[in-house]
Design a protein around this motif. Structure first.
Motif, PDB file in Angstrom:
ATOM      1  N   VAL A   1       0.857  -1.189   0.000  1.00  0.00           N
ATOM      2  CA  VAL A   1       0.000   0.000   0.000  1.00  0.00           C
ATOM      3  C   VAL A   1       0.897   1.244   0.000  1.00  0.00           C
ATOM      4  O   VAL A   1       2.031   1.194   0.476  1.00  0.00           O
ATOM      5  N   PRO A   2       0.386   2.358  -0.514  1.00  0.00           N
ATOM      6  CA  PRO A   2       1.173   3.586  -0.488  1.00  0.00           C
ATOM      7  C   PRO A   2       1.203   4.195   0.921  1.00  0.00           C
ATOM      8  O   PRO A   2       0.496   3.732   1.823  1.00  0.00           O
ATOM      9  N   GLN A   3       1.963   5.220   1.081  1.00  0.00           N
ATOM     10  CA  GLN A   3       2.048   5.930   2.353  1.00  0.00           C
ATOM     11  C   GLN A   3       0.694   6.559   2.696  1.00  0.00           C
ATOM     12  O   GLN A   3      -0.107   6.856   1.802  1.00  0.00           O
ATOM     13  N   PRO A   4       0.422   6.802   3.983  1.00  0.00           N
ATOM     14  CA  PRO A   4      -0.859   7.408   4.376  1.00  0.00           C
ATOM     15  C   PRO A   4      -1.164   8.725   3.656  1.00  0.00           C
ATOM     16  O   PRO A   4      -2.315   9.001   3.352  1.00  0.00           O
ATOM     17  N   VAL A   5      -0.144   9.508   3.349  1.00  0.00           N
ATOM     18  CA  VAL A   5      -0.382  10.786   2.676  1.00  0.00           C
ATOM     19  C   VAL A   5      -1.031  10.576   1.305  1.00  0.00           C
ATOM     20  O   VAL A   5      -1.739  11.442   0.800  1.00  0.00           O
ATOM     21  N   VAL A   6      -0.835   9.415   0.703  1.00  0.00           N
ATOM     22  CA  VAL A   6      -1.467   9.073  -0.573  1.00  0.00           C
ATOM     23  C   VAL A   6      -2.792   8.355  -0.333  1.00  0.00           C
ATOM     24  O   VAL A   6      -3.747   8.521  -1.096  1.00  0.00           O
ATOM     25  N   ARG A   7      -2.865   7.602   0.739  1.00  0.00           N
ATOM     26  CA  ARG A   7      -4.067   6.811   1.007  1.00  0.00           C
ATOM     27  C   ARG A   7      -5.272   7.679   1.358  1.00  0.00           C
ATOM     28  O   ARG A   7      -6.406   7.342   1.000  1.00  0.00           O
ATOM     29  N   PHE A   8      -5.057   8.787   2.051  1.00  0.00           N
ATOM     30  CA  PHE A   8      -6.192   9.630   2.423  1.00  0.00           C
ATOM     31  C   PHE A   8      -6.888  10.242   1.208  1.00  0.00           C
ATOM     32  O   PHE A   8      -8.123  10.221   1.142  1.00  0.00           O
TER      33      PHE A   8
ATOM     34  N   THR B   1     -28.433  17.477   1.109  1.00  0.00           N
ATOM     35  CA  THR B   1     -27.436  17.013   0.135  1.00  0.00           C
ATOM     36  C   THR B   1     -26.026  17.324   0.610  1.00  0.00           C
ATOM     37  O   THR B   1     -25.132  16.475   0.534  1.00  0.00           O
ATOM     38  N   VAL B   2     -25.817  18.531   1.112  1.00  0.00           N
ATOM     39  CA  VAL B   2     -24.484  18.914   1.599  1.00  0.00           C
ATOM     40  C   VAL B   2     -24.078  18.036   2.781  1.00  0.00           C
ATOM     41  O   VAL B   2     -22.958  17.514   2.820  1.00  0.00           O
ATOM     42  N   ALA B   3     -24.983  17.843   3.732  1.00  0.00           N
ATOM     43  CA  ALA B   3     -24.669  16.998   4.894  1.00  0.00           C
ATOM     44  C   ALA B   3     -24.367  15.567   4.455  1.00  0.00           C
ATOM     45  O   ALA B   3     -23.425  14.940   4.956  1.00  0.00           O
ATOM     46  N   HIS B   4     -25.143  15.071   3.504  1.00  0.00           N
ATOM     47  CA  HIS B   4     -24.973  13.705   2.999  1.00  0.00           C
ATOM     48  C   HIS B   4     -23.600  13.530   2.347  1.00  0.00           C
ATOM     49  O   HIS B   4     -22.883  12.564   2.625  1.00  0.00           O
ATOM     50  N   TYR B   5     -23.214  14.456   1.486  1.00  0.00           N
ATOM     51  CA  TYR B   5     -21.930  14.315   0.789  1.00  0.00           C
ATOM     52  C   TYR B   5     -20.741  14.590   1.707  1.00  0.00           C
ATOM     53  O   TYR B   5     -19.708  13.927   1.584  1.00  0.00           O
ATOM     54  N   LEU B   6     -20.869  15.516   2.630  1.00  0.00           N
ATOM     55  CA  LEU B   6     -19.780  15.728   3.592  1.00  0.00           C
ATOM     56  C   LEU B   6     -19.592  14.481   4.465  1.00  0.00           C
ATOM     57  O   LEU B   6     -18.458  14.067   4.719  1.00  0.00           O
ATOM     58  N   ALA B   7     -20.707  13.889   4.882  1.00  0.00           N
ATOM     59  CA  ALA B   7     -20.604  12.661   5.676  1.00  0.00           C
ATOM     60  C   ALA B   7     -20.015  11.526   4.846  1.00  0.00           C
ATOM     61  O   ALA B   7     -19.207  10.735   5.345  1.00  0.00           O
ATOM     62  N   GLY B   8     -20.401  11.439   3.575  1.00  0.00           N
ATOM     63  CA  GLY B   8     -19.871  10.389   2.704  1.00  0.00           C
ATOM     64  C   GLY B   8     -18.379  10.513   2.486  1.00  0.00           C
ATOM     65  O   GLY B   8     -17.643   9.531   2.556  1.00  0.00           O
ATOM     66  N   VAL B   9     -17.915  11.738   2.242  1.00  0.00           N
ATOM     67  CA  VAL B   9     -16.474  11.977   2.065  1.00  0.00           C
ATOM     68  C   VAL B   9     -15.742  11.718   3.382  1.00  0.00           C
ATOM     69  O   VAL B   9     -14.701  11.061   3.403  1.00  0.00           O
TER      70      VAL B   9
ATOM     71  N   LEU C   1     -12.539   8.257   7.151  1.00  0.00           N
ATOM     72  CA  LEU C   1     -12.584   7.415   8.348  1.00  0.00           C
ATOM     73  C   LEU C   1     -12.198   5.975   8.015  1.00  0.00           C
ATOM     74  O   LEU C   1     -11.495   5.315   8.790  1.00  0.00           O
ATOM     75  N   PHE C   2     -12.619   5.475   6.852  1.00  0.00           N
ATOM     76  CA  PHE C   2     -12.237   4.129   6.442  1.00  0.00           C
ATOM     77  C   PHE C   2     -10.711   4.002   6.351  1.00  0.00           C
ATOM     78  O   PHE C   2     -10.142   3.011   6.802  1.00  0.00           O
ATOM     79  N   VAL C   3     -10.052   5.001   5.787  1.00  0.00           N
ATOM     80  CA  VAL C   3      -8.594   4.955   5.686  1.00  0.00           C
ATOM     81  C   VAL C   3      -7.980   4.946   7.086  1.00  0.00           C
ATOM     82  O   VAL C   3      -7.076   4.154   7.373  1.00  0.00           O
TER      83      VAL C   3
ATOM     84  N   SER D   1      -8.514   1.677   8.662  1.00  0.00           N
ATOM     85  CA  SER D   1      -7.641   0.697   7.992  1.00  0.00           C
ATOM     86  C   SER D   1      -6.238   0.747   8.574  1.00  0.00           C
ATOM     87  O   SER D   1      -5.630  -0.295   8.851  1.00  0.00           O
ATOM     88  N   LEU D   2      -5.719   1.949   8.739  1.00  0.00           N
ATOM     89  CA  LEU D   2      -4.371   2.097   9.305  1.00  0.00           C
ATOM     90  C   LEU D   2      -4.314   1.512  10.719  1.00  0.00           C
ATOM     91  O   LEU D   2      -3.358   0.813  11.070  1.00  0.00           O
ATOM     92  N   ALA D   3      -5.345   1.770  11.515  1.00  0.00           N
ATOM     93  CA  ALA D   3      -5.381   1.236  12.879  1.00  0.00           C
ATOM     94  C   ALA D   3      -5.481  -0.292  12.867  1.00  0.00           C
ATOM     95  O   ALA D   3      -4.784  -0.976  13.625  1.00  0.00           O
TER      96      ALA D   3
END
Length: 158
Positions: free
Chosen positions: A8-15, A64-72, A77-79, A82-84
């Motif tokens: 996997v790449p470094q965290p700076v690329v993974r985010f 819509t804004v809340a939905h997409y901000l939460a999605g992003v 958070l997944f990354v 994953s690191l943890a």
């Protein structure tokens, strides 16, 4: 548990990969939500709670804004999760990606049904149940896109 670690790449690329994955997964979630009985009620629940408005009357743009901000944010958070997870299980693998996706699913559904959904003004108990079920299905659709996109993105950029 014996698993083969993957590069996997470094965290700076993974985010940034998680950011892009979050957008793509949110688009997929929109596709799933459009086919469910409550449709876009889950994002409207968030907007309704923020404005103390019935979800049916909540501002569509805010939802819509809340939905997409939460999605992003969930992609990021997944990354992080994953690191943890990779620290605990001695490196990245397909198993740690799947485990992280499972943990994130529980967090997504648990948060929605415990925090905003009970606070949505004016929703009946039946509608809350249907909205919670639809959210669980939508969250599964989100993760069915997010986990492979981020995992594959990591592999391609490693």
């Amino acid at each position: 548990m014996v698993t083969e670690t993957v590069a996997v790449p470094q965290p700076v690329v993974r985010f940034p990969i998680g950011l892009v994955g979050g957008v793509l997964a949110t688009l997929a979630m929109d596709f799933v939500m459009a086919r469910l009985p409550e449709g876009t009620t889950p994002p409207s629940v968030a907007a309704g709670v923020l404005t103390e408005t019935h979800p049916d009357d909540a501002a569509h743009r805010l939802a819509t804004v809340a939905h997409y901000l939460a999605g992003v944010g969930t992609g990021l958070l997944f990354v992080w999760l994953s690191l943890a997870t990779e620290l605990v299980f001695a490196g990245p693998s397909l198993a740690t990606a799947a485990l992280t996706g499972g943990v994130l699913y529980v967090l997504m559904v648990g948060f929605f049904v415990v925090v905003p959904l009970p606070r949505a003004p004016g929703l009946s108990a039946d509608r809350r149940r249907t909205t919670g079920r639809d959210w669980a299905l939508s969250a599964a659709g989100y993760l069915l896109v997010l986990v492979p996109v981020v995992t594959l993105g990591n592999q391609l950029l490693a």
